[in-house]
Design a protein around this motif. Structure first.
Motif, PDB file in Angstrom:
ATOM      1  N   ALA A  61       7.651  -3.165  59.086  1.00  0.00           N
ATOM      2  CA  ALA A  61       8.549  -4.301  59.261  1.00  0.00           C
ATOM      3  C   ALA A  61       8.987  -4.898  57.933  1.00  0.00           C
ATOM      4  N   SER A  62       8.212  -4.655  56.868  1.00  0.00           N
ATOM      5  CA  SER A  62       8.535  -5.253  55.572  1.00  0.00           C
ATOM      6  C   SER A  62       9.568  -4.451  54.796  1.00  0.00           C
ATOM      7  N   VAL A  63       9.929  -3.259  55.284  1.00  0.00           N
ATOM      8  CA  VAL A  63      10.943  -2.454  54.607  1.00  0.00           C
ATOM      9  C   VAL A  63      12.272  -3.191  54.633  1.00  0.00           C
ATOM     10  N   GLN A  64      12.897  -3.329  53.465  1.00  0.00           N
ATOM     11  CA  GLN A  64      14.137  -4.079  53.337  1.00  0.00           C
ATOM     12  C   GLN A  64      15.336  -3.138  53.393  1.00  0.00           C
ATOM     13  N   ASP A  65      16.544  -3.707  53.456  1.00  0.00           N
ATOM     14  CA  ASP A  65      17.750  -2.894  53.436  1.00  0.00           C
ATOM     15  C   ASP A  65      17.832  -2.144  52.114  1.00  0.00           C
ATOM     16  N   GLY A  66      18.276  -0.886  52.178  1.00  0.00           N
ATOM     17  CA  GLY A  66      18.327  -0.055  50.982  1.00  0.00           C
ATOM     18  C   GLY A  66      19.609  -0.239  50.195  1.00  0.00           C
ATOM     19  N   VAL A  67      19.602   0.249  48.941  1.00  0.00           N
ATOM     20  CA  VAL A  67      20.765   0.217  48.061  1.00  0.00           C
ATOM     21  C   VAL A  67      21.363   1.618  48.014  1.00  0.00           C
ATOM     22  N   PRO A  68      22.602   1.809  48.452  1.00  0.00           N
ATOM     23  CA  PRO A  68      23.190   3.151  48.450  1.00  0.00           C
ATOM     24  C   PRO A  68      23.468   3.631  47.026  1.00  0.00           C
ATOM     25  N   ASN A 292      13.289  -3.384  45.751  1.00  0.00           N
ATOM     26  CA  ASN A 292      14.623  -3.128  46.259  1.00  0.00           C
ATOM     27  C   ASN A 292      14.844  -1.625  46.162  1.00  0.00           C
ATOM     28  N   LEU A 293      14.809  -0.912  47.283  1.00  0.00           N
ATOM     29  CA  LEU A 293      14.810   0.545  47.284  1.00  0.00           C
ATOM     30  C   LEU A 293      16.187   1.108  47.618  1.00  0.00           C
ATOM     31  N   SER A 294      16.498   2.276  47.065  1.00  0.00           N
ATOM     32  CA  SER A 294      17.709   2.981  47.471  1.00  0.00           C
ATOM     33  C   SER A 294      17.563   3.364  48.941  1.00  0.00           C
ATOM     34  N   THR A 295      18.671   3.540  49.629  1.00  0.00           N
ATOM     35  CA  THR A 295      18.606   3.875  51.053  1.00  0.00           C
ATOM     36  C   THR A 295      17.877   5.193  51.271  1.00  0.00           C
ATOM     37  N   SER A 296      17.937   6.101  50.306  1.00  0.00           N
ATOM     38  CA  SER A 296      17.246   7.382  50.413  1.00  0.00           C
ATOM     39  C   SER A 296      15.733   7.215  50.371  1.00  0.00           C
ATOM     40  N   LEU A 297      15.278   6.121  49.771  1.00  0.00           N
ATOM     41  CA  LEU A 297      13.842   5.885  49.610  1.00  0.00           C
ATOM     42  C   LEU A 297      13.324   4.830  50.570  1.00  0.00           C
ATOM     43  N   ASN A 298      14.244   4.188  51.265  1.00  0.00           N
ATOM     44  CA  ASN A 298      13.903   3.021  52.076  1.00  0.00           C
ATOM     45  C   ASN A 298      13.343   3.421  53.440  1.00  0.00           C
ATOM     46  N   ASP A 299      12.289   4.197  53.402  1.00  0.00           N
ATOM     47  CA  ASP A 299      11.677   4.682  54.634  1.00  0.00           C
ATOM     48  C   ASP A 299      10.211   4.972  54.353  1.00  0.00           C
ATOM     49  N   VAL A 300       9.329   4.528  55.233  1.00  0.00           N
ATOM     50  CA  VAL A 300       7.896   4.679  55.013  1.00  0.00           C
ATOM     51  C   VAL A 300       7.507   6.146  54.903  1.00  0.00           C
ATOM     52  N   SER A 301       8.094   7.002  55.736  1.00  0.00           N
ATOM     53  CA  SER A 301       7.723   8.414  55.710  1.00  0.00           C
ATOM     54  C   SER A 301       8.139   9.084  54.401  1.00  0.00           C
ATOM     55  N   THR A 302       9.296   8.694  53.839  1.00  0.00           N
ATOM     56  CA  THR A 302       9.728   9.257  52.564  1.00  0.00           C
ATOM     57  C   THR A 302       8.787   8.814  51.447  1.00  0.00           C
ATOM     58  N   LEU A 303       8.448   7.533  51.424  1.00  0.00           N
ATOM     59  CA  LEU A 303       7.503   7.036  50.433  1.00  0.00           C
ATOM     60  C   LEU A 303       6.176   7.775  50.532  1.00  0.00           C
ATOM     61  N   ALA A 304       5.706   7.986  51.761  1.00  0.00           N
ATOM     62  CA  ALA A 304       4.428   8.663  51.961  1.00  0.00           C
ATOM     63  C   ALA A 304       4.486  10.108  51.490  1.00  0.00           C
ATOM     64  N   SER A 305       5.593  10.796  51.762  1.00  0.00           N
ATOM     65  CA  SER A 305       5.696  12.208  51.390  1.00  0.00           C
ATOM     66  C   SER A 305       5.740  12.384  49.871  1.00  0.00           C
ATOM     67  N   ILE A 306       6.352  11.441  49.167  1.00  0.00           N
ATOM     68  CA  ILE A 306       6.348  11.495  47.701  1.00  0.00           C
ATOM     69  C   ILE A 306       4.940  11.229  47.180  1.00  0.00           C
ATOM     70  N   ALA A 307       4.248  10.268  47.795  1.00  0.00           N
ATOM     71  CA  ALA A 307       2.874   9.954  47.379  1.00  0.00           C
ATOM     72  C   ALA A 307       1.956  11.153  47.588  1.00  0.00           C
ATOM     73  N   VAL A 308       2.138  11.875  48.704  1.00  0.00           N
ATOM     74  CA  VAL A 308       1.310  13.044  48.974  1.00  0.00           C
ATOM     75  C   VAL A 308       1.568  14.141  47.941  1.00  0.00           C
ATOM     76  N   ALA A 309       2.835  14.279  47.492  1.00  0.00           N
ATOM     77  CA  ALA A 309       3.159  15.269  46.470  1.00  0.00           C
ATOM     78  C   ALA A 309       2.446  14.965  45.156  1.00  0.00           C
ATOM     79  N   LEU A 310       2.239  13.688  44.863  1.00  0.00           N
ATOM     80  CA  LEU A 310       1.570  13.277  43.628  1.00  0.00           C
ATOM     81  C   LEU A 310       0.053  13.349  43.737  1.00  0.00           C
ATOM     82  N   LYS A 311      -0.445  13.294  44.971  1.00  0.00           N
ATOM     83  CA  LYS A 311      -1.877  13.067  45.201  1.00  0.00           C
ATOM     84  C   LYS A 311      -2.773  14.087  44.512  1.00  0.00           C
ATOM     85  N   ASP A 312      -2.383  15.367  44.521  1.00  0.00           N
ATOM     86  CA  ASP A 312      -3.269  16.417  44.029  1.00  0.00           C
ATOM     87  C   ASP A 312      -2.920  16.911  42.629  1.00  0.00           C
ATOM     88  N   ILE A 313      -1.979  16.262  41.943  1.00  0.00           N
ATOM     89  CA  ILE A 313      -1.654  16.658  40.575  1.00  0.00           C
ATOM     90  C   ILE A 313      -2.754  16.171  39.639  1.00  0.00           C
TER      91      ILE A 313
END
Length: 420
Positions: A61-68, A292-313
């Motif tokens: 619910a805290s996700v704000q409108d994205g910046v295109p 303030n996130l770009s619309t491409s990043l303004n989604d919990v699943s996208t944020l999570a998938s980027i975090a998972v990519a970083l997790k094991d580096i």
């Protein structure tokens, strides 16, 4: 971020404040439910604790409108695995006082300047990552940028990079860095003072080493030599201090920020954070509610998938670097050919290797975030020798590129009032 509360002059008519108006978007119940489910799965994936599911509605619910952005990737709905392919994500730190505590000064005391501009790059095979800082006073060409109110702003041959946020918003800063580096940047985030404070608090504080006393009357930062665990306002002021570190320049402030950020990475990747559902939730909320996130990043699943990519580096493969620059009147400019060589290596997904050792390193410093977890199980695969054929090439950078890895425990070089 700016270190002084005194007003700054804002550039000409093009940089005047623009009134922004728009309609409130109608709530889509299906999108809301999807975000809640994605958030639940993402937090559970990282924390492994069912209690985290109770808190995920608040995160979604805290996700704000994205910046295109002009050239952004599509949002990865429902994706909770590592994001496929590489990632370029621009993070800017704004010195705007809008929506911030009154103690930082009146709303109109500064422009909306990106005094911190950093590019996060994750290689396509997720074996290495880099965080590259651009000095705020670096003169760069600014391309034609979209006007949020409609139309476009004219291009400019040479302006300081930290004016781009005022000039055309987050999208303009992204376009400028794309033109400067030759990279495509589909994701971006703008963070203000409150976001930095919230993230440091979410992980229970960030341990930093101070080699000599830091004394800065502008940010009211006074830290004696030794180890300190910083959160909230203390963490923010540590990142903002310029007069209290190195030679008092913005370049040495970047080195100070790398000390903090490398420790933050170690803290986030530590077992004490990932095994604590409250910390995981608080960190997710700090991002979605304070950036303030770009619309491409303004989604919990996208944020999570980027975090998972970083997790094991591996921490040694996460490199913090400052772009090479040369001094000119009133600021700095990119130093060639080292500047272009750096981003050619990034574009090739090479693992970056710094030629120059990190400054103010203290091998005796005890970093709680870097301490191994005695209860953690040993992964037999982690002890096997790496396959040379599977190891990506390493690019040894020029010694003009300063920085450190996330695995380096370094100390801030303090500066006393007497030396200012």
């Amino acid at each position: 971020m700016s270190d002084e509360l005194r007003p700054r002059s804002i550039r000409s008519k093009k940089l005047s404040t623009i009134a922004r108006h728009g309609r409130l978007r109608r709530s889509n119940p299906f999108v809301t439910v999807a975000k809640v489910l994605a958030a639940s799965l993402a937090v559970l994936l990282v924390s492994g604790a069912s209690v985290a599911a109770i808190a995920t509605y608040d995160v979604a619910a805290s996700v704000q409108d994205g910046v295109p952005l002009a050239n952004e990737a599509e949002s990865a709905e429902f994706e909770i695995d590592a994001i496929p392919g590489g990632v370029n994500l621009l993070v800017v730190g704004s010195d705007s006082r809008k929506g911030q505590d009154a103690s930082f000064g009146p709303v109109d005391s500064t422009g909306d300047l990106n005094d911190v501009t950093m590019l996060l790059h994750i290689s396509e095979d997720h074996t290495n990552a880099s965080v590259i800082s651009f000095p705020r006073d670096m003169y760069v060409p600014i391309p034609e940028c979209p006007d949020p109110a409609g139309g476009t702003f004219d291009s400019m041959d040479s302006q300081k990079i930290n004016t781009t946020l005022t000039y055309g918003g987050l999208a303009c800063t992204v376009l400028t860095v794309e033109k400067l580096t030759g990279l495509s940047i589909p994701y971006a985030a703008e963070v203000q003072f409150s976001g930095v404070m919230a993230m440091s608090t979410a992980v229970g504080g960030v341990p930093v080493c101070v080699a000599e006393d830091i004394e800065d009357e502008y940010t009211n930062t006074y830290l004696p030599a030794g180890m300190h665990t910083l959160e909230g306002l203390e963490a923010l002021q540590f990142l903002r201090t310029r007069h209290g570190v190195g030679d008092g320049s913005d370049l040495t402030r970047i080195s100070n920020q790398q000390v903090f950020l490398s420790s933050l990475v170690r803290t986030v990747k530590s077992a004490s954070t990932l095994s604590d559902p409250i910390k995981v939730y608080s960190l997710a909320k700090a991002v979605t509610a304070n950036m303030n996130l770009s619309t491409s990043l303004n989604d919990v699943s996208t944020l999570a998938s980027i975090a998972v990519a970083l997790k094991d580096i591996d921490l040694s493969k996460v490199v913090f670097a400052q772009v090479p620059t040369g001094l000119v009147e009133g600021g700095v400019i990119p130093s060639q050919p080292d500047f272009d060589d750096l981003f050619a290596a990034v574009a090739a997904d090479d693992s970056l290797q710094l030629a120059a050792a990190p400054t103010a390193e203290d091998p005796t410093a005890e970093d709680p975030a870097a301490a191994p977890d005695p209860s953690a199980e040993t992964d037999p695969a982690a002890t096997q020798a790496p396959d040379p054929a599977a190891t990506p090439p390493a690019a040894v950078l020029s010694d003009s590129v300063k920085g450190q890895t996330a695995g380096d425990v370094t100390c801030s070089a303090g500066r006393s009032l007497e030396d200012q």
